[in-house]
Design an enzyme around this catalytic site. Sequence first.
Site, PDB file in Angstrom:
ATOM      1  N   GLY A 165       3.155  74.438  38.772  1.00  0.00           N
ATOM      2  CA  GLY A 165       3.190  73.978  37.384  1.00  0.00           C
ATOM      3  C   GLY A 165       1.789  74.055  36.786  1.00  0.00           C
ATOM      4  O   GLY A 165       0.829  74.477  37.458  1.00  0.00           O
ATOM      5  N   GLN A 166       1.672  73.649  35.526  1.00  0.00           N
ATOM      6  CA  GLN A 166       0.390  73.781  34.811  1.00  0.00           C
ATOM      7  C   GLN A 166      -0.749  73.043  35.523  1.00  0.00           C
ATOM      8  O   GLN A 166      -1.821  73.600  35.755  1.00  0.00           O
ATOM      9  CB  GLN A 166       0.507  73.197  33.415  1.00  0.00           C
ATOM     10  CG  GLN A 166       1.430  73.934  32.492  1.00  0.00           C
ATOM     11  CD  GLN A 166       1.241  73.446  31.065  1.00  0.00           C
ATOM     12  OE1 GLN A 166       0.456  74.003  30.313  1.00  0.00           O
ATOM     13  NE2 GLN A 166       1.952  72.401  30.708  1.00  0.00           N
ATOM     14  N   HIS A 168       9.929  66.302  36.253  1.00  0.00           N
ATOM     15  CA  HIS A 168      10.886  66.880  35.306  1.00  0.00           C
ATOM     16  C   HIS A 168      10.224  66.693  33.946  1.00  0.00           C
ATOM     17  O   HIS A 168      10.228  65.607  33.391  1.00  0.00           O
ATOM     18  CB  HIS A 168      12.213  66.126  35.384  1.00  0.00           C
ATOM     19  CG  HIS A 168      13.343  66.830  34.699  1.00  0.00           C
ATOM     20  ND1 HIS A 168      13.177  67.559  33.540  1.00  0.00           N
ATOM     21  CD2 HIS A 168      14.669  66.928  35.028  1.00  0.00           C
ATOM     22  CE1 HIS A 168      14.348  68.061  33.180  1.00  0.00           C
ATOM     23  NE2 HIS A 168      15.266  67.704  34.069  1.00  0.00           N
ATOM     24  N   THR A 169       9.614  67.764  33.429  1.00  0.00           N
ATOM     25  CA  THR A 169       8.782  67.623  32.222  1.00  0.00           C
ATOM     26  C   THR A 169       9.479  68.097  30.941  1.00  0.00           C
ATOM     27  O   THR A 169       8.873  68.033  29.872  1.00  0.00           O
ATOM     28  CB  THR A 169       7.459  68.422  32.378  1.00  0.00           C
ATOM     29  OG1 THR A 169       7.800  69.784  32.656  1.00  0.00           O
ATOM     30  CG2 THR A 169       6.596  67.866  33.478  1.00  0.00           C
ATOM     31  N   THR A 194       2.274  59.709  32.031  1.00  0.00           N
ATOM     32  CA  THR A 194       2.323  60.232  30.663  1.00  0.00           C
ATOM     33  C   THR A 194       2.062  59.187  29.573  1.00  0.00           C
ATOM     34  O   THR A 194       2.317  57.998  29.782  1.00  0.00           O
ATOM     35  CB  THR A 194       3.726  60.848  30.426  1.00  0.00           C
ATOM     36  OG1 THR A 194       3.900  61.140  29.048  1.00  0.00           O
ATOM     37  CG2 THR A 194       4.835  59.898  30.831  1.00  0.00           C
ATOM     38  N   ASP A 195       1.621  59.679  28.427  1.00  0.00           N
ATOM     39  CA  ASP A 195       1.464  58.828  27.242  1.00  0.00           C
ATOM     40  C   ASP A 195       2.820  58.334  26.733  1.00  0.00           C
ATOM     41  O   ASP A 195       2.882  57.367  25.970  1.00  0.00           O
ATOM     42  CB  ASP A 195       0.748  59.613  26.119  1.00  0.00           C
ATOM     43  CG  ASP A 195       1.440  60.928  25.772  1.00  0.00           C
ATOM     44  OD1 ASP A 195       2.051  61.535  26.670  1.00  0.00           O
ATOM     45  OD2 ASP A 195       1.381  61.343  24.601  1.00  0.00           O
ATOM     46  N   TYR A 201      12.661  60.599  29.599  1.00  0.00           N
ATOM     47  CA  TYR A 201      11.457  61.101  30.285  1.00  0.00           C
ATOM     48  C   TYR A 201      10.457  59.947  30.471  1.00  0.00           C
ATOM     49  O   TYR A 201       9.965  59.714  31.582  1.00  0.00           O
ATOM     50  CB  TYR A 201      10.841  62.242  29.462  1.00  0.00           C
ATOM     51  CG  TYR A 201       9.482  62.701  29.962  1.00  0.00           C
ATOM     52  CD1 TYR A 201       9.359  63.414  31.150  1.00  0.00           C
ATOM     53  CD2 TYR A 201       8.325  62.417  29.227  1.00  0.00           C
ATOM     54  CE1 TYR A 201       8.114  63.831  31.601  1.00  0.00           C
ATOM     55  CE2 TYR A 201       7.078  62.839  29.672  1.00  0.00           C
ATOM     56  CZ  TYR A 201       6.981  63.542  30.858  1.00  0.00           C
ATOM     57  OH  TYR A 201       5.748  63.946  31.308  1.00  0.00           O
TER      58      TYR A 201
HETATM   59  N1  LIG Z   1       3.105  68.955  30.142  1.00  0.00           N
HETATM   60  C1  LIG Z   1       2.705  67.926  29.400  1.00  0.00           C
HETATM   61  O1  LIG Z   1       2.477  68.035  28.190  1.00  0.00           O
HETATM   62  C2  LIG Z   1       2.484  66.585  30.055  1.00  0.00           C
HETATM   63  C3  LIG Z   1       2.161  65.491  29.246  1.00  0.00           C
HETATM   64  C4  LIG Z   1       1.962  64.245  29.846  1.00  0.00           C
HETATM   65  C5  LIG Z   1       2.101  64.111  31.213  1.00  0.00           C
HETATM   66  N2  LIG Z   1       2.454  65.174  31.968  1.00  0.00           N
HETATM   67  C6  LIG Z   1       2.604  64.985  33.420  1.00  0.00           C
HETATM   68  O2  LIG Z   1       1.667  65.812  34.068  1.00  0.00           O
HETATM   69  C7  LIG Z   1       2.204  66.238  35.320  1.00  0.00           C
HETATM   70  C8  LIG Z   1       2.082  67.731  35.455  1.00  0.00           C
HETATM   71  O3  LIG Z   1       2.802  68.324  34.383  1.00  0.00           O
HETATM   72  P1  LIG Z   1       2.892  69.913  34.207  1.00  0.00           P
HETATM   73  O4  LIG Z   1       2.902  70.198  32.750  1.00  0.00           O
HETATM   74  O5  LIG Z   1       1.926  70.567  35.109  1.00  0.00           O
HETATM   75  O6  LIG Z   1       4.388  70.141  34.746  1.00  0.00           O
HETATM   76  P2  LIG Z   1       5.151  71.526  34.956  1.00  0.00           P
HETATM   77  O7  LIG Z   1       4.322  72.669  34.524  1.00  0.00           O
HETATM   78  O8  LIG Z   1       6.508  71.330  34.371  1.00  0.00           O
HETATM   79  O9  LIG Z   1       5.272  71.592  36.543  1.00  0.00           O
HETATM   80  C9  LIG Z   1       6.086  70.720  37.275  1.00  0.00           C
HETATM   81  C10 LIG Z   1       6.351  71.351  38.627  1.00  0.00           C
HETATM   82  O10 LIG Z   1       7.165  70.455  39.389  1.00  0.00           O
HETATM   83  C11 LIG Z   1       8.116  71.248  40.099  1.00  0.00           C
HETATM   84  N3  LIG Z   1       9.263  70.440  40.515  1.00  0.00           N
HETATM   85  C12 LIG Z   1      10.329  70.052  39.779  1.00  0.00           C
HETATM   86  N4  LIG Z   1      11.173  69.337  40.547  1.00  0.00           N
HETATM   87  C13 LIG Z   1      10.628  69.257  41.773  1.00  0.00           C
HETATM   88  C14 LIG Z   1      11.024  68.659  43.006  1.00  0.00           C
HETATM   89  N5  LIG Z   1      12.163  67.972  43.114  1.00  0.00           N
HETATM   90  N6  LIG Z   1      10.213  68.771  44.082  1.00  0.00           N
HETATM   91  C15 LIG Z   1       9.061  69.469  43.992  1.00  0.00           C
HETATM   92  N7  LIG Z   1       8.637  70.079  42.867  1.00  0.00           N
HETATM   93  C16 LIG Z   1       9.414  69.969  41.770  1.00  0.00           C
HETATM   94  C17 LIG Z   1       8.476  72.323  39.095  1.00  0.00           C
HETATM   95  O11 LIG Z   1       9.107  73.385  39.747  1.00  0.00           O
HETATM   96  P3  LIG Z   1      10.210  74.251  38.919  1.00  0.00           P
HETATM   97  O12 LIG Z   1       9.448  74.901  37.801  1.00  0.00           O
HETATM   98  O13 LIG Z   1      10.714  75.179  39.947  1.00  0.00           O
HETATM   99  O14 LIG Z   1      11.210  73.267  38.418  1.00  0.00           O
HETATM  100  C18 LIG Z   1       7.087  72.690  38.565  1.00  0.00           C
HETATM  101  O15 LIG Z   1       6.444  73.622  39.391  1.00  0.00           O
HETATM  102  C19 LIG Z   1       3.625  65.692  35.382  1.00  0.00           C
HETATM  103  O16 LIG Z   1       3.635  64.487  36.107  1.00  0.00           O
HETATM  104  C20 LIG Z   1       3.952  65.404  33.943  1.00  0.00           C
HETATM  105  O17 LIG Z   1       4.914  64.367  33.811  1.00  0.00           O
HETATM  106  C21 LIG Z   1       2.631  66.410  31.427  1.00  0.00           C
END
Ligand SMILES: NC(=O)c1ccc[n+]([C@@H]2O[C@H](COP(=O)([O-])OP(=O)(O)OC[C@H]3O[C@@H](n4cnc5c(N)ncnc54)[C@H](OP(=O)(O)O)[C@@H]3O)[C@@H](O)[C@H]2O)c1
Length: 305
Positions: free
Chosen positions: A10-11, A63-64, A103-104, A150
């Site tokens: 993921g990111q 689950h984002t 998250t916020d 979420y």
């Molecule tokens: N993106 C935002 O704007 C944002 C904002 C606030 C907080 N956050 C938090 O920051 C963190 C990182 O976010 P991100 O944007 O990097 O998320 P992301 O790009 O959606 O990556 C999440 C990763 O988790 C994997 N995943 C999903 N279900 C899983 C499971 N059961 N076991 C293992 N891996 C699993 C996904 O795989 P698949 O792709 O194969 O499903 C993906 O590689 C998260 O905790 C998110 O809640 C994100």
Amino acid sequence: MRILLTGSNGQLGLALKEEFKKLGNVFEVISTDYDTLDITNLEQVEEKLTHEQVEVVINCAAHTAVDKCEEDIENAYKINAIGARNLAVVCEKLGAKLVQVSTDYVFSGEFNNVMVEDIAYEDVLSERIERAKLSRPWREDDGVAPQSIYGTSKLMGEELVRSLCHKYFIVRTAWLYGEGNNFVRTMLKLAETNTELSIVGDQFGNPTYAKDLAIAIVNLIQTEYYGTYHGTCEGTCSWYDFAKKIFEIKEIEIKLNKVTSEQFVRPAKRPFYSSLDNFMLKLNGLNTFRTWEEALEDYLDSEDR
Ligand SMILES: NC(=O)c1ccc[n+]([C@@H]2O[C@H](COP(=O)([O-])OP(=O)(O)OC[C@H]3O[C@@H](n4cnc5c(N)ncnc54)[C@H](OP(=O)(O)O)[C@@H]3O)[C@@H](O)[C@H]2O)c1
């Protein structure tokens, strides 16, 4: 230091891998994702973390898809809450540190101020922009009140981590962009086929470059300053301001219209004001975040390379 990353494609996971690579041999990084470690499966988590003799787990799995979570409720809770619990239980057994990224959206999203009744506003948009200016960014000890599945599932993840393991860092971030689908890439893609875009101008937060968050996490795990942190780039803006800056930096001519949340309804309720203050990082002398504008320039520059 043996570090295990979950959701490493993921990111944030990709940004962390990049940071650890730069730091060389000090860290041994074990990268996993859904296909190699499903965090919702406790037996799998126990087997993997024990076998790898991990000292630190950074949970980037989540689950984002905020809107999808509204109907995919079971999976949202399984991944965001149960998954975090599984990691917490096993980290506690192993004496390992756990970074739980949150998250916020755990906050209500209301403006953090008292309404100034005697100001006459031209319209609801101007009123909200004014209220955002008067608001104080949320600190780690401010009351939470998530408004979406979420947000509630991520909050449950935080609470389970807090109650089940000792060596935790809960790091709340927001409006993340890095390698992957994100707002910046969406804007640039839309600009290829549109001469005019409507962007929400009454929701405020902190655009955060995944690289900056990764740096902060790498610093934190080398300490014993456990607790809850806010980790976002400095400064507050609306989605409209964010889009405007992207096009300014890229020198793209496009007409932007500022619209209200009511004109852009989505399945999950979005916060009006979820700007975070990195208060705990500042108290610990660990706030390495740049302004969101500086970080955005760096990101766009790296995308061009
Ligand atoms: N993106 C935002 O704007 C944002 C904002 C606030 C907080 N956050 C938090 O920051 C963190 C990182 O976010 P991100 O944007 O990097 O998320 P992301 O790009 O959606 O990556 C999440 C990763 O988790 C994997 N995943 C999903 N279900 C899983 C499971 N059961 N076991 C293992 N891996 C699993 C996904 O795989 P698949 O792709 O194969 O499903 C993906 O590689 C998260 O905790 C998110 O809640 C994100």
